[in-house]
Design a protein around this motif. Structure first.
Motif, short mmCIF file in Angstrom:
data_model
loop_
_atom_site.label_atom_id
_atom_site.label_comp_id
_atom_site.label_asym_id
_atom_site.label_seq_id
_atom_site.Cartn_x
_atom_site.Cartn_y
_atom_site.Cartn_z
N ASN B 105 0.81 -1.22 0.00
CA ASN B 105 0.00 0.00 0.00
C ASN B 105 0.84 1.26 0.00
O ASN B 105 0.30 2.36 0.03
N ASP B 106 2.17 1.13 -0.03
CA ASP B 106 2.96 2.36 0.04
C ASP B 106 3.10 3.04 -1.33
O ASP B 106 3.74 4.08 -1.43
N ASP B 107 2.47 2.46 -2.36
CA ASP B 107 2.45 3.17 -3.64
C ASP B 107 1.63 4.46 -3.53
O ASP B 107 1.70 5.33 -4.38
N GLN B 108 0.85 4.58 -2.45
CA GLN B 108 0.07 5.81 -2.26
C GLN B 108 0.94 6.94 -1.73
O GLN B 108 0.54 8.09 -1.75
N LYS B 109 2.12 6.57 -1.20
CA LYS B 109 3.01 7.59 -0.66
C LYS B 109 3.81 8.19 -1.80
O LYS B 109 4.71 7.55 -2.36
#
Ligand SMILES: Nc1ncnc2c1ncn2[C@@H]1O[C@H](COP(=O)(O)OP(=O)(O)O)[C@@H](O)[C@H]1O
Ligand SMILES: [Mg+2]
Lengths: 328, 248
Positions: B105-109
């Motif tokens: 989910n860190d592709d949102q960062k």
């Protein structure tokens, strides 16, 4: 597969992505060199500066429109916000760097607000709201005369200067704007190739599946709009200090149509397309000057030609030259 | 232990009462099947759990959190994975992209993702991805585009995505609808294997025969309400169930 180091020119050229950017870069350097040497006159330098400004606009609009699929028609208005902000700040004695910072942040914030206003609505509403915003801003530029001097526009906007360094000549501006355009392209290119950029494309393709993967779609859209707005503001600031004169008509629907033509011809969701589109349309635009057309009808003639190009592209190549998504 | 508890859920579309006060308890490490005639509200139930739709009344409790009113991505973050009756993939993205997006989910960062790209720090996840693809039996190169997959392959990728996403519960909406008998058998085996691995699964299925071998517990729905529930064997010969199915 790790990244394989390519140290062979032929191998690099085979990879058409890299070849495209490399060739473009070399041509660009040659042109700049010819301008600086005085072999090409100031007119060429001027056209190249305008190309640089439009490159920043088109590649940043493509980020939201092509990659993220947001129908944002406010880009030229945001460009205007950047231009007016930068000009007014400098004219009121603020430093260039501070003016530039605000000229980028303000359009970024406006872009997020536009997205925020339509976050609960279907995506078509973003198009309506951003189009309305373009009109609203235009009328603000015209009627807030105490600030913008209305239709008279702002003149004598100072040249760019920072760290005891001032950009005087067109050639110097050419070098400066080229650096800005290249940096912008590198940043946006890397965004689109990052995992965040992949997410943007996923937002465009299917929001529902993405929500179920735990992605906060609204926040992703806000981020995309903010980044895009920053670059619209950067282009605006460059434009204001380059031409030293801005007026409401510099940020009117005509320019928006020009920008959309560029993206559609080049192809949405492709960085190469966004860059190539600007170059092709600018060359076309300038060649028209060479034709024996009276200057009064040059403007309308151009618009007819853009309209024709758009129709041809829609008929024969709906993805544009480099594009990956159909116009719909 | 009850993982998901649904109490008196109601949802209507115009005049259609898609859910009309239904109740379910989903037990951990079990396969719970949800069957019932077409249009009885099974997919709507999933949509309301995922918050693609919001209920008019009733509560949903997952891991002791009340998830009745939260936003869809939060439901997913709490650990609910789901597949669709008609899977929609991201047409321009590859199989690798799909699984990676599900896993992390860190592709949102923005900044993290940008600098990882800029400095070429991206980790190679192919081993993990291939492991999951092997589990569901999707043998395709990782760079195959979503648009190049057949219907059956899409169903498998959709399943792989649900498995790849960090979860405590997997919800499957008609995993074998429109699928040939051979693949159907394969999916059955996958579900059994998943259960052995300790997964908790809710599976919607229109076809009663499919779930008889795999389900621990079966709920039968009719017109947005519970009709009967029990072990597969008890359901199989229940008069009400037969009526509901024959009366379709
Ligand atoms: N988005 C919607 N809008 C209107 N009616 C819907 C919608 N979703 C489902 N329905 C209706 O709700 C009822 C239940 O549908 P659904 O949950 O898809 O049934 P099932 O999955 O059990 O076949 C049906 O009558 C269907 O037409
Ligand atoms: Mg259904």
């Amino acid at each position: 597969m790790g990244t394989i180091q390519k140290n062979n020119i032929i191998e690099t050229l085979k990879d058409s992505q890299k070849a495209f950017w490399l060739i473009l870069f070399v041509i660009d350097i040659i042109f700049i060199f010819l301008c600086l040497q005085g072999i090409l006159n100031e007119y060429f330098a001027h056209v190249l500066v305008v190309i640089n400004i439009y490159l920043i606009l088109s590649i940043s609009l493509n980020l939201v429109m092509g990659f993220t699929g947001l129908l944002n028609l406010s880009h030229i208005a945001l460009f205007g916000v950047g231009a007016y902000t930068s000009a007014l700040m400098i004219m009121n004695g603020y430093s260039y760097l501070l003016s530039l910072l605000l000229a980028m942040l303000l359009p970024g914030v406006f872009a997020v607000l536009l997205m925020f206003a339509t976050r609960k609505l279907k995506s078509d509403y973003l198009m309506l709201v951003t189009f309305g915003f373009s009109f609203l801003l235009y009328s603000i530029f015209i009627s807030w005369t105490s600030l913008t001097r209305g239709p008279l526009g702002l003149n004598n906007i100072p040249k760019i200067s920072f760290f005891d360094f001032t950009i005087y000549s067109t050639n110097q501006f050419l070098v400066f704007s080229t650096i800005m355009a290249i940096v912008s392209i590198i940043i946006i290119y890397n965004i689109t190739k990052s995992s965040f950029g992949r997410l943007l494309q996923a937002v465009r393709d299917d929001e529902i599946s993405l929500k179920l993967l735990g992605k906060n779609i609204e926040l992703i859209k806000f981020k995309a709009m903010f980044i895009s707005g920053l670059f619209a503001g950067l282009a605006g600031s460059l434009f204001a200090h380059y031409s030293q004169y801005i007026e409401p008509n510099s940020f009117w629907i005509v320019d928006l149509i020009f920008l959309l033509t560029v993206l559609i011809v080049g192809g949405l969701a492709s960085n190469r397309g966004a860059v190539f589109g600007v170059i092709i349309i600018m060359i076309l635009n300038e060649s028209l000057r060479l034709l024996p057309i009276p200057s009064e009808i040059l403007g309308p003639t151009r618009q007819i030609i853009y309209a024709l190009i758009l129709i041809l592209i829609l008929l024969y190549r709906p993805k544009g030259i480099f594009g990956r998504i159909d116009l719909k | 232990m009850t993982l998901l508890k649904i109490h008196n859920l109601k949802k209507s579309f115009g005049g259609v009462k898609a859910l009309n006060g239904c109740n379910f308890n989903i037990e951990k490490n079990k396969i719970t099947a949800l069957i019932g005639p077409n249009g009885c509200g099974k997919s709507t139930l999933f949509n309301v759990i995922n918050k693609l739709e919001y209920q008019e009344s009733g509560t949903i409790t997952f891991l002791n959190y009340n998830i009745s009113k939260i936003r869809p991505y939060l439901v997913s973050e709490l650990g609910i994975s789901r597949t669709f009756q008609y899977p929609t993939l991201f047409e321009n993205l590859t199989i690798r992209d799909h699984i990676e997006m599900a896993m992390f989910n860190d592709d949102q960062k923005f900044f993290k993702s940008f600098f990882i790209k800029l400095f070429g720090l991206k980790k190679n996840n192919d081993k993990k991805i291939i492991e999951i693809l092997n589990l569901v039996g999707l043998e395709k190169p990782l760079n195959t585009l979503g648009s190049d997959l057949s219907y059956g392959q899409r169903k498998l990728l959709d399943l792989a995505i649900a498995i790849a996403h960090p979860h405590k519960l997997i919800m499957l909406d008609e995993p074998v609808a429109g699928i040939n008998p051979k693949l159907r058998q394969k999916i059955k085996e996958i579900l059994i294997k998943l259960k052995e691995m300790g997964e908790t699964i809710i599976v919607i299925e229109h076809d009663m025969n499919f779930i008889m071998d795999i389900a621990d517990h079966v709920y039968v729905m009719e017109s947005g309400q519970n009709l009967v529930e029990g072990k597969p064997k008890e359901i199989q010969n229940n008069k009400k169930v037969l009526e509901a199915y024959l009366g379709e």
